[in-house]
Design an enzyme around this catalytic site. Structure first.
Site, mmCIF file in Angstrom:
data_model
loop_
_atom_site.group_PDB
_atom_site.id
_atom_site.type_symbol
_atom_site.label_atom_id
_atom_site.label_comp_id
_atom_site.label_asym_id
_atom_site.label_seq_id
_atom_site.Cartn_x
_atom_site.Cartn_y
_atom_site.Cartn_z
ATOM 1 C CD GLU A 153 -2.749 -1.010 2.267
ATOM 2 O OE1 GLU A 153 -2.600 -0.370 3.739
ATOM 3 O OE2 GLU A 153 -2.775 -2.676 2.915
ATOM 4 C CD GLU A 259 -4.545 -7.931 2.239
ATOM 5 O OE1 GLU A 259 -5.217 -7.406 2.523
ATOM 6 O OE2 GLU A 259 -3.040 -7.581 1.978
HETATM 7 O O1 G3I Z 1 -2.482 -8.606 19.114
HETATM 8 C C1 G3I Z 1 -2.961 -7.488 19.535
HETATM 9 C C2 G3I Z 1 -3.611 -8.185 20.903
HETATM 10 O O2 G3I Z 1 -2.601 -8.526 21.697
HETATM 11 C C3 G3I Z 1 -4.348 -6.808 21.814
HETATM 12 O O3 G3I Z 1 -5.139 -7.322 22.645
HETATM 13 C C4 G3I Z 1 -5.981 -6.645 20.722
HETATM 14 C C5 G3I Z 1 -6.844 -5.617 20.941
HETATM 15 O O4 G3I Z 1 -6.180 -4.177 21.017
HETATM 16 O O5 G3I Z 1 -4.787 -5.854 19.169
HETATM 17 C C6 G3I Z 1 -4.471 -7.548 18.685
HETATM 18 O O6 G3I Z 1 -3.944 -7.079 17.310
HETATM 19 C C7 G3I Z 1 -4.546 -6.746 16.548
HETATM 20 C C8 G3I Z 1 -4.042 -7.178 15.166
HETATM 21 O O7 G3I Z 1 -4.798 -7.340 14.241
HETATM 22 C C9 G3I Z 1 -4.306 -8.676 15.331
HETATM 23 O O8 G3I Z 1 -5.584 -9.648 15.664
HETATM 24 C C10 G3I Z 1 -4.082 -5.199 16.240
HETATM 25 O O9 G3I Z 1 -5.012 -4.336 16.810
HETATM 26 C C11 G3I Z 1 -5.385 -5.067 14.636
HETATM 27 O O10 G3I Z 1 -4.609 -3.770 13.992
HETATM 28 C C12 G3I Z 1 -4.706 -5.855 13.458
HETATM 29 O O11 G3I Z 1 -5.732 -5.621 12.577
HETATM 30 C C13 G3I Z 1 -5.274 -6.640 11.175
HETATM 31 C C14 G3I Z 1 -4.927 -5.444 10.443
HETATM 32 O O12 G3I Z 1 -4.405 -5.998 9.041
HETATM 33 C C15 G3I Z 1 -3.716 -4.485 10.478
HETATM 34 O O13 G3I Z 1 -4.002 -3.184 10.316
HETATM 35 C C16 G3I Z 1 -5.866 -6.796 10.433
HETATM 36 O O14 G3I Z 1 -5.981 -8.220 11.252
HETATM 37 C C17 G3I Z 1 -5.623 -7.878 9.523
HETATM 38 O O15 G3I Z 1 -6.710 -8.504 8.605
HETATM 39 C C18 G3I Z 1 -5.457 -6.350 8.466
HETATM 40 O O16 G3I Z 1 -5.202 -7.091 7.193
HETATM 41 C C19 G3I Z 1 -5.014 -6.167 6.327
HETATM 42 C C20 G3I Z 1 -3.500 -6.140 5.878
HETATM 43 O O17 G3I Z 1 -2.625 -6.898 6.948
HETATM 44 C C21 G3I Z 1 -3.567 -6.090 4.396
HETATM 45 N N1 G3I Z 1 -4.508 -5.065 3.624
HETATM 46 C C22 G3I Z 1 -5.171 -3.844 4.335
HETATM 47 C C23 G3I Z 1 -5.826 -5.359 5.278
HETATM 48 C C24 G3I Z 1 -7.097 -5.070 6.439
HETATM 49 O O18 G3I Z 1 -6.798 -4.204 7.202
#
Ligand code: G3I
Length: 354
Positions: A153, A259
């Site tokens: 991105e 994705e």
């Molecule tokens: O692991 C922590 C956990 O310890 C904590 O309790 C919890 C609550 O704050 O957060 C957890 O981390 C989260 C992580 O996912 C794992 O679940 C992050 O906050 C959260 O921001 C993160 O979101 C991910 C996101 O990327 C990050 O921007 C999504 O799961 C994931 O599906 C998403 O994937 C992205 C691709 O990498 C790139 N393209 C877009 C796509 C969707 O945003």
């Protein structure tokens, strides 16, 4: 030999009639598709036995939804923790699945220590740190990961030029090309992708990415493919999608639908996946797969879904509503969208009964 598919209590079954003998076997995506079919997973989810069984049966490619991103690996300037990514690679190897690496460089999900210090680095220091990170990770996964999203991105969300990230500001316009060169120096064989969203729905963004591709190819910058994320809705323009497939494949690049999810609750008013919405989702899935499957073999890398079950999708939090965007429901049952994938392969010639 005649071939039928139908839904039964065991899920989608194939009935193969040889002579006067009926042979039933469970159809799976990985055996039906001529290209890898992938799913984004986490170590926590693949530790659940039912989840692991379905992922192993249906998919031939895995992507780490999060644990191979810098936030999870890059623990301090020159220290790295590969444990979570390694557990996912071990799972995949035991099931003859390939692993797609996601992602080496992204302006989001940076480790806290980097977020807190990056502004203090001068360009040379940041360049050296980023180069060492890329080369250490690519070396670690050499022979275990078939491909990487090198930079994720990096184009502006509206498609108008490059995203004004801290990497662009500190490293200059050409940082994406240099990241690709660093990765190639550490593994001569790994496939290097540029990954982004809205490529199939934003012609300006597609054009900006194609300009980057043409520049890379003119300068011999290593680039093997484009990841089209395909976080789409029922309003996807199939013409725009087809144009993206055509333009990218005509440049000799592999295409990864990297994705995929199809949201069906754009206004947030849906409380259930109605038969009408399920049918619309099936039809769109079928068209997405059919057009992808018509690409020349050398341009097909994989179709990867961004999650296994509807209830696990990132979209619920992101949009604030259930979107029922994936192939399986909460009970690991195949949805009509799954049949749509098979329809797109033109393998499920008839469906005896739903
Ligand atoms: O692991 C922590 C956990 O310890 C904590 O309790 C919890 C609550 O704050 O957060 C957890 O981390 C989260 C992580 O996912 C794992 O679940 C992050 O906050 C959260 O921001 C993160 O979101 C991910 C996101 O990327 C990050 O921007 C999504 O799961 C994931 O599906 C998403 O994937 C992205 C691709 O990498 C790139 N393209 C877009 C796509 C969707 O945003």
């Amino acid at each position: 030999m005649r071939f039928f598919s139908f839904f039964s209590s065991l899920g989608l079954m194939a009935v193969v009639v040889i002579g006067n003998q009926l042979h039933t076997e469970k159809i799976t995506l990985r055996e039906q598709a001529s290209f890898p079919v992938g799913v984004a997973v986490s170590p926590k989810r693949i530790a659940q036995s039912e989840y692991a069984k379905v992922v192993g049966q249906e998919f031939s490619s895995l992507t780490a939804e999060n644990v191979m991103k810098p936030q999870y690996i890059w623990t301090s300037e020159r220290n790295y923790d590969f444990s979570k990514g390694d557990s996912l690679v071990a799972f995949a190897q035991a099931r003859q699945q390939q692993v797609h690496g996601h992602t080496l460089v992204w302006h989001l999900m940076q480790p806290d220590w980097l977020k807190n210090t990056i502004e203090s680095y001068d360009s040379a220091t940041l360049e050296n740190l980023l180069r060492d990170y890329i080369q250490t990770v690519v070396k670690h996964y050499r022979g275990k990961v078939v491909s990487w999203d090198v930079v994720n991105e990096a184009v502006a969300s509206n498609g108008d030029g490059m995203r004004e990230s801290v990497y662009l500001q500190k490293l200059g316009d050409d940082y994406v090309a240099r990241c690709h060169q660093y990765a190639r120096q550490s593994d001569p064989d790994v496939l290097l992708f540029y990954n982004d969203y809205s490529i199939a729905s934003n012609p300006k963004k597609l054009n900006t990415i194609l300009e980057m591709v043409d520049d890379f190819q003119a300068r011999g910058i290593p680039l093997d493919g484009i990841g089209m994320q395909m976080h789409v809705g029922l309003d996807l323009s199939l013409d725009d999608y087809q144009k993206a497939l055509d333009e990218i494949s005509q440049r000799g690049l592999k295409i990864h639908l990297s994705e995929v999810d199809i949201k069906v609750n754009s206004n947030g008013k849906q409380t259930t996946l109605t038969p009408e919405l399920a049918e619309s989702q099936r039809e769109l899935m079928s068209e997405i797969v059919r057009r992808y499957n018509q690409l020349p073999e050398e341009n097909k890398f994989a179709i990867t879904f961004w999650g296994l079950r509807d209830n696990e999708s990132w979209l619920t939090n992101h949009t604030g509503f259930p979107q029922w965007p994936l192939l399986f429901d909460h009970d690991f049952q195949r949805k009509s969208m799954y049949q749509g994938f098979l329809d797109g392969l033109e393998t499920a010639q008839t469906t005896v009964d739903k």
